[in-house]
Design an enzyme around this catalytic site. Structure first.
Site, mmCIF file in Angstrom:
data_model
loop_
_atom_site.group_PDB
_atom_site.id
_atom_site.type_symbol
_atom_site.label_atom_id
_atom_site.label_comp_id
_atom_site.label_asym_id
_atom_site.label_seq_id
_atom_site.Cartn_x
_atom_site.Cartn_y
_atom_site.Cartn_z
ATOM 1 N N GLU A 249 46.874 -71.545 62.828
ATOM 2 C CA GLU A 249 47.462 -71.413 61.379
ATOM 3 C C GLU A 249 47.168 -72.807 60.797
ATOM 4 O OE1 GLU A 249 51.162 -69.747 58.873
ATOM 5 O OE2 GLU A 249 51.469 -71.020 60.719
ATOM 6 N N ASP B 184 51.032 -71.512 65.657
ATOM 7 C CA ASP B 184 51.746 -71.393 64.585
ATOM 8 C C ASP B 184 52.069 -72.679 64.088
ATOM 9 O OD1 ASP B 184 53.905 -69.586 62.916
ATOM 10 O OD2 ASP B 184 55.372 -71.097 63.386
HETATM 11 C C1 NOJ Z 1 54.502 -69.463 60.163
HETATM 12 C C2 NOJ Z 1 54.718 -67.853 60.502
HETATM 13 O O1 NOJ Z 1 53.317 -67.170 59.922
HETATM 14 C C3 NOJ Z 1 55.780 -67.401 59.513
HETATM 15 O O2 NOJ Z 1 55.902 -66.229 59.454
HETATM 16 C C4 NOJ Z 1 56.905 -68.108 59.974
HETATM 17 O O3 NOJ Z 1 58.306 -67.846 59.308
HETATM 18 C C5 NOJ Z 1 56.717 -69.821 60.011
HETATM 19 N N1 NOJ Z 1 55.692 -70.211 60.594
HETATM 20 C C6 NOJ Z 1 57.878 -70.457 60.718
HETATM 21 O O4 NOJ Z 1 57.619 -70.060 62.142
#
Ligand code: NOJ
Length: 540
Positions: free
Chosen positions: A241, A205
């Site tokens: 990500e 993430d």
């Molecule tokens: C990225 C995630 O895809 C999202 O859903 C989340 O709210 C944020 N990171 C914070 O963890």
């Protein structure tokens, strides 16, 4: 490279399916999907042909960010089951040829996490430096707020601590201090724990935030993470990500040999795809894809159409974003944070299934690793009555009555309603119909997996001669695939560059075309061809 060695780099020919356990299948009738329910549905996923299951967070959490706010990295939230259930799921998946990766949130914890509670209680706590504290609130930097609807600052004053702590996301998600080696050690132990449960890697993430504020060679954190994970389990991957311009995204794949993340999600291609669809022109996508520097041979780009968050368009210019909004979500209630949409593709396309199939065909034909979000295979839509980003995280539609939970039970989140509700869009009906979207997806996935060229090959963008047609070629060793996709919904004529002694074989209907091929394309045509060369035997 032979097909044999290609298995070592399995992620390059994988098809990933992302889901939220709570929203997939509820086995015990409490309205919340669970691991046992998901395990029962593994054969559905195996039948569809996906090879990797990506689980969104399932750890104990106060659930103020759908589980991305974690209070215990070593457990399963009791609403979804137990660690025992988790191991059974992973084992069942392995038996059906599916690897499992899980979301791993290293950037922050929940403010309820014992580390944060200890940290705020005393300056002398060994956990104090697990987070980022300052006495004076630093000036805000424009554009730094990820959730501008909910937060006004990236710093919040904690009375007990007597200092401000940093949070790039919600204030209930204090940022971990990755510059502190003790934090990195703790997180490594967590990763090691989950790898021992049989996982094949992690979706990491918020990657760019992890290295923020680390001054000396910030990417070393990612290199260390990679080498640690692969020392523990050689086949494990890190799918990151990273929503940054192409050049910076590429940097997270590491040096020429690829010593950082194995894969990054391709947000740049994704956003350009929507602009191309809005304009009915291949140009934005062509431009975006050619902006990528060469990626390491062992790395891959995760190609997705929709993910679990808002459909962010933040890397488009303001005018471009306005075009996509005007075409796919003109009503403000369909937009979010001024940068994204709360819809899934079927409603954006007003249910036009030809267009829908074309979009997925295109995404699956780009060199890279296709990533599906649950429900896309049946054309599930959103429920805009569900708050914010969660509109696209409604319960899976298994049958006309929903089929997600027991009859009479209200799911934790409401199902989609209306034209795209379960009465009309569900797995059971589509399973029985050979022409359904679900069965088309099964064929698409089978085809994609039978074409390792698309995972391993290199992309050449072709001049199609028609503005609305995106044409590309993928080459791998002596194999070539040529694809054309019509984006505007109008007929088009294209000429495909093919050499002497070559023929095109349609990968879906197996017809041959004499060359040079001039093709009449129907609106939203989606065609994949293998180039047949004299004396070279083609796969089936
Ligand atoms: C990225 C995630 O895809 C999202 O859903 C989340 O709210 C944020 N990171 C914070 O963890």
């Amino acid at each position: 490279m032979s097909v044999k060695t290609s298995s070592d780099l399995w992620w390059k020919n994988a098809v990933v399916y992302c889901l939220d356990v709570e929203m997939f299948f509820d086995s015990d009738g409490d309205g919340c999907g669970d691991l046992l329910g998901l395990t029962e549905r593994v054969d559905y996923l195996a039948g569809l042909g996906v090879s990797v299951l990506w689980l969104m967070p399932f750890y104990p959490s106060p659930n103020r960010d759908d589980g991305y706010d974690i209070t215990d990295f070593y457990a399963v939230d009791s609403s979804m089951g137990t660690l025992g259930d988790f191991v059974e799921l992973v084992r069942t998946c392995r038996d059906r040829g599916i690897r499992v990766i899980v979301d791993f949130v290293m950037n922050h914890t929940s403010d309820q996490h014992p580390w944060f509670q200890a940290a705020r209680s005393s300056k002398d706590s060994p956990y104090r430096d697990f987070y980022v504290w300052v006495d004076e609130k630093p000036p805000e930097k424009p554009g730094d707020l990820v959730f501008p609807d909910a937060e006004t600052s990236n710093w919040t004053y904690d009375r007990k601590a007597g200092q401000y702590y940093q949070h790039r996301f919600y204030k209930h998600q204090p940022d971990l201090n990755l510059a502190n080696p003790a934090v990195r050690d703790e997180l490594a132990q967590v990763l090691g724990f989950w790898l021992e449960q049989g996982l094949s890697g992690f979706r990491v993430d918020a990657v760019p935030f992890l290295i923020e504020g680390v001054l000396d060679d910030p990417h070393q954190i990612i290199r260390d993470l990679r080498s640690y994970v692969n020392r523990r389990v050689g086949e494990a991957v890190l799918l990151g990500e990273v929503n940054l311009p192409a050049e910076q995204t590429r940097a997270f794949l590491g040096d020429e040999d690829g010593d950082e993340l194995h894969m990054v999600l391709d947000f740049i291609g994704n956003q350009a795809l929507y602009l191309s669809l809005a304009r009915g022109s291949a140009e934005p996508l062509t431009k975006a894809l050619s902006s990528y520097p060469k990626i390491p041979a062992a790395a891959s780009l995760g190609r997705f159409v929709r993910n679990h968050d808002e459909l962010t368009l933040d890397k488009l210019s303001e005018e471009e974003r306005a075009e996509v909004f005007a075409r796919f979500g003109p009503d403000e209630s369909l937009q979010l944070y001024g940068r994204g949409l709360r819809r899934r593709l079927p409603t954006m396309l007003e249910g036009d299934e030809r267009a829908l199939r074309m979009v997925y065909s295109l995404a699956f034909s780009l060199p890279g690793t296709p990533v599906l979000f649950y429900g896309e295979e049946i054309g599930m839509a959103e429920n805009v009555d569900i708050e914010g980003r969660y509109a696209v995280r409604a319960p899976m539609q298994w049958a006309r009555d929903g089929g997600f939970t027991l009859p009479g039970v209200s799911p934790r989140r409401p199902m989609v309603e209306g034209a795209f509700g379960p009465e009309r869009v569900n797995v059971t009906d589509q399973r029985r119909d050979p022409g359904s979207l679900l069965n088309w997806f099964e064929r698409l996935i089978r085809r994609r997996r039978e074409c390792p060229e698309l995972g391993f090959g290199s992309l050449t963008l072709l001049e199609s001669g028609a503005e609305s047609v995106f044409a590309h070629r993928v080459d791998w060793e002596d194999a070539t695939i040529v694809c054309v996709h019509e984006l505007s919904g109008s007929p088009a004529t294209v000429s495909l560059p093919v050499g002497d002694g070559e023929r095109l074989v349609d990968l879906f209907d197996h017809s041959d075309h004499d060359l040079p091929a001039t093709l009449q394309l129907e609106p939203y045509a989606a065609r994949w061809f293998r180039v047949a060369r004299t004396g070279v035997r083609l796969p089936p």
